[in-house]
Design a protein around this motif. Structure first.
Motif, PDB file in Angstrom:
ATOM      1  N   ARG A 161      15.492 -45.337 -73.867  1.00 57.84           N
ATOM      2  CA  ARG A 161      14.647 -44.211 -73.504  1.00 57.84           C
ATOM      3  C   ARG A 161      14.938 -43.786 -72.069  1.00 57.84           C
ATOM      4  O   ARG A 161      15.459 -44.564 -71.264  1.00 57.84           O
ATOM      5  N   ALA A 162      14.599 -42.547 -71.752  1.00 54.07           N
ATOM      6  CA  ALA A 162      14.740 -42.081 -70.368  1.00 54.07           C
ATOM      7  C   ALA A 162      13.751 -42.820 -69.477  1.00 54.07           C
ATOM      8  O   ALA A 162      12.663 -43.218 -69.913  1.00 54.07           O
ATOM      9  N   GLU A 163      14.141 -43.017 -68.218  1.00 58.03           N
ATOM     10  CA  GLU A 163      13.277 -43.658 -67.232  1.00 58.03           C
ATOM     11  C   GLU A 163      13.156 -42.740 -66.014  1.00 58.03           C
ATOM     12  O   GLU A 163      14.156 -42.212 -65.531  1.00 58.03           O
ATOM     13  N   VAL A 164      11.941 -42.589 -65.526  1.00 56.33           N
ATOM     14  CA  VAL A 164      11.701 -41.829 -64.301  1.00 56.33           C
ATOM     15  C   VAL A 164      11.026 -42.762 -63.298  1.00 56.33           C
ATOM     16  O   VAL A 164      10.088 -43.494 -63.639  1.00 56.33           O
ATOM     17  N   PHE A 165      11.530 -42.726 -62.063  1.00 50.75           N
ATOM     18  CA  PHE A 165      10.952 -43.536 -60.987  1.00 50.75           C
ATOM     19  C   PHE A 165      10.357 -42.596 -59.949  1.00 50.75           C
ATOM     20  O   PHE A 165      11.056 -41.719 -59.430  1.00 50.75           O
ATOM     21  N   ALA A 166       9.086 -42.778 -59.664  1.00 49.49           N
ATOM     22  CA  ALA A 166       8.405 -41.997 -58.634  1.00 49.49           C
ATOM     23  C   ALA A 166       8.167 -42.918 -57.440  1.00 49.49           C
ATOM     24  O   ALA A 166       7.378 -43.866 -57.519  1.00 49.49           O
ATOM     25  N   LYS A 171       3.830 -38.935 -46.921  1.00 50.94           N
ATOM     26  CA  LYS A 171       3.835 -37.479 -46.929  1.00 50.94           C
ATOM     27  C   LYS A 171       4.941 -36.895 -47.801  1.00 50.94           C
ATOM     28  O   LYS A 171       5.295 -35.732 -47.656  1.00 50.94           O
ATOM     29  N   SER A 172       5.471 -37.698 -48.702  1.00 52.84           N
ATOM     30  CA  SER A 172       6.562 -37.198 -49.533  1.00 52.84           C
ATOM     31  C   SER A 172       6.675 -38.018 -50.813  1.00 52.84           C
ATOM     32  O   SER A 172       5.985 -39.028 -50.994  1.00 52.84           O
ATOM     33  N   LEU A 173       7.587 -37.565 -51.666  1.00 62.00           N
ATOM     34  CA  LEU A 173       7.785 -38.181 -52.970  1.00 62.00           C
ATOM     35  C   LEU A 173       9.261 -38.098 -53.332  1.00 62.00           C
ATOM     36  O   LEU A 173       9.877 -37.036 -53.217  1.00 62.00           O
ATOM     37  N   ASP A 174       9.842 -39.220 -53.746  1.00 65.62           N
ATOM     38  CA  ASP A 174      11.199 -39.243 -54.287  1.00 65.62           C
ATOM     39  C   ASP A 174      11.096 -39.406 -55.797  1.00 65.62           C
ATOM     40  O   ASP A 174      10.368 -40.284 -56.284  1.00 65.62           O
ATOM     41  N   SER A 220       6.217 -46.565 -57.669  1.00 67.32           N
ATOM     42  CA  SER A 220       6.538 -47.628 -56.714  1.00 67.32           C
ATOM     43  C   SER A 220       5.360 -48.116 -55.900  1.00 67.32           C
ATOM     44  O   SER A 220       5.396 -49.207 -55.359  1.00 67.32           O
ATOM     45  N   ASP A 221       4.328 -47.314 -55.765  1.00 69.41           N
ATOM     46  CA  ASP A 221       3.270 -47.622 -54.800  1.00 69.41           C
ATOM     47  C   ASP A 221       2.076 -48.253 -55.505  1.00 69.41           C
ATOM     48  O   ASP A 221       1.582 -47.722 -56.488  1.00 69.41           O
ATOM     49  N   GLY A 222       1.605 -49.384 -54.964  1.00 65.12           N
ATOM     50  CA  GLY A 222       0.469 -50.068 -55.573  1.00 65.12           C
ATOM     51  C   GLY A 222      -0.881 -49.540 -55.140  1.00 65.12           C
ATOM     52  O   GLY A 222      -1.901 -49.955 -55.676  1.00 65.12           O
ATOM     53  N   MET A 223      -0.924 -48.624 -54.189  1.00 62.34           N
ATOM     54  CA  MET A 223      -2.205 -48.118 -53.713  1.00 62.34           C
ATOM     55  C   MET A 223      -2.874 -47.251 -54.772  1.00 62.34           C
ATOM     56  O   MET A 223      -2.211 -46.449 -55.432  1.00 62.34           O
ATOM     57  N   PHE A 241       3.917 -50.064 -62.676  1.00 59.88           N
ATOM     58  CA  PHE A 241       3.998 -50.021 -61.223  1.00 59.88           C
ATOM     59  C   PHE A 241       4.987 -51.069 -60.747  1.00 59.88           C
ATOM     60  O   PHE A 241       5.030 -52.192 -61.270  1.00 59.88           O
ATOM     61  N   ILE A 242       5.815 -50.693 -59.767  1.00 59.82           N
ATOM     62  CA  ILE A 242       6.828 -51.601 -59.235  1.00 59.82           C
ATOM     63  C   ILE A 242       6.701 -51.666 -57.719  1.00 59.82           C
ATOM     64  O   ILE A 242       6.396 -50.684 -57.051  1.00 59.82           O
ATOM     65  N   ASN A 243       6.905 -52.849 -57.177  1.00 63.75           N
ATOM     66  CA  ASN A 243       6.871 -53.065 -55.727  1.00 63.75           C
ATOM     67  C   ASN A 243       7.536 -54.401 -55.420  1.00 63.75           C
ATOM     68  O   ASN A 243       8.176 -55.000 -56.298  1.00 63.75           O
ATOM     69  N   SER A 244       7.382 -54.872 -54.212  1.00 67.58           N
ATOM     70  CA  SER A 244       8.054 -56.112 -53.813  1.00 67.58           C
ATOM     71  C   SER A 244       7.534 -57.327 -54.573  1.00 67.58           C
ATOM     72  O   SER A 244       8.199 -58.369 -54.615  1.00 67.58           O
TER      73      SER A 244
END
Length: 268
Positions: A161-166, A171-174, A220-223, A241-244
Motif C-alpha cells: 500500500r502507499a505510505e505517507v509520512f507527515a 511552524k511547518s510540515l514535511d 512523526s510528532d507525539g504531541m 505515530f513514529i518518533n525516537s
C-alpha cells in the motif's frame, strides 16, 4: 555521560531552523544516551547573526569531534532524479523550481538509497561562519536524511500500500509519499497550526488519489496524539505515530529530538 576529554569518539549533529537551533552528540558505540540541547534564536536577527551568537556562546561546540553534521531545516530545496542530475547544472536546476534570492549558495545531497539528488540553499555568510568553525562539516538539507531513512523503512516494511509520512515541526510540515517502497513526492509547507497542517495533508491524499481505507499515514510528532488521531481518522483509517521511541535506534534518544536528526543517524 559524554567524555569531552575524548571528543574524537563522538559525532556532533547541529540543526539550524528559524524555530530554533539544537545539537546532539552521540558516541561511536551504540547503547548510550544522546546529549541533546536546544538554543533559542532571535527572530528579529538574521540566520547568520543567530549562528554567530550560537557558536560564541556554546562552549560544547568548541571541541574537535570525530564528525560534524549540519542540518539546515529549510523549504528551499528541490528533489532531482539522480539520472538527470549534473554537477555543473546545480544552480540551473535549482532556480528552475525556486525563485532566486541574493547571497545564497546552492548545495547538493546525493541520496544513494533513494536515487535522488536534493538541491538546497543556504545563506552565504551562515555557510562561511559554519565552514570556518567546522572545516570538515557535512551539510544537509534536513529533508535529505528523512527521505533516505524513510526509503529504507518503506522497503523493510515491504508494504504494497502507499505510505505517507507527515513530519510535523513548530511552524511547518514535511510531507513524503511512497508507492511500491519508492519515494514519489517530497514537499514542505509553512503551517503553524494543526488545522493548516491537516489541510495540506488531506489535500495531498486527494491529489495522489490515495485509498482512505487501505493506504497508511505515519505522523512523526507525539504531541496531542489523541486530538490529531481523532480528527484525521474521520478521513484516513490507518494512522500510526513514529518518533525516537518507536524506531529501532542504536542510541537512547530523548523523545523530543527532531525526526530529521534521528533519521540522519538511522540512515548512516
Amino acid at each position: 555521560m559524554i567524555d569531552f576529554n575524548q571528543p574524537d569518539r563522538y559525532t556532533l549533529s547541529i540543526r539550524l531552523s528559524t524555530d530554533g537551533f539544537s545539537f546532539a552528540i552521540h558516541p561511536d558505540e551504540g547503547g548510550e544516551d544522546v546529549l541533546f540541547r536546544t538554543f533559542h534564536v532571535n527572530p528579529q536577527h538574521s540566520m547568520a547573526a543567530n549562528v554567530k551568537e550560537f557558536l560564541a556562546e556554546t562552549d560544547t561546540l568548541k571541541h574537535a569531534f570525530r564528525q560534524t553534521n549540519i542540518l539546515i531545516h529549510t523549504s528551499r530545496y528541490t528533489p532531482v532524479p539522480f539520472e538527470l542530475y549534473e554537477d555543473d547544472q546545480t544552480e540551473l536546476l535549482f532556480y528552475q523550481n525556486l525563485p532566486k534570492q541574493n547571497n545564497e549558495i546552492i548545495l547538493c545531497n546525493i541520496l544513494s538509497k533513494s536515487n535522488i539528488a536534493i538541491l538546497f540553499s543556504i545563506d552565504k555568510l551562515t555557510h562561511q561562519l559554519l565552514s570556518d568553525h567546522f572545516p570538515k562539516a557535512r551539510f544537509f538539507a534536513s529533508i535529505s536524511p528523512t527521505i533516505e531513512y524513510l526509503t529504507l523503512r518503506s522497503r523493510k516494511n515491504g508494504n504494497s500500500r502507499a505510505e505517507v509520512f507527515a513530519i510535523l515541526h513548530q511552524k511547518s510540515l514535511d510531507l513524503l509519499a511512497f508507492k511500491n517502497q519508492k519515494p514519489v513526492l517530497a514537499n514542505s509547507f509553512k503551517a503553524s497550526n494543526m488545522n493548516d497542517k491537516c489541510y495540506y495533508l488531506l489535500n495531498l491524499w486527494k491529489q495522489l488519489n490515495l485509498d482512505q481505507q487501505q493506504d497508511v499515514l505515519y505522523v512523526s510528532d507525539g504531541m496531542q496524539q489523541k486530538k490529531q488521531e481523532d480528527f484525521l481518522k474521520r478521513f484516513i483509517k490507518n494512522i500510526s505515530f513514529i518518533n525516537s521511541q518507536t524506531e529501532p535506534t542504536p542510541y537512547r534518544y530523548p523523545s523530543d529530538i527532531p525526526f530529521d536528526m534521528l533519521s540522519l543517524d538511522l540512515c548512516e
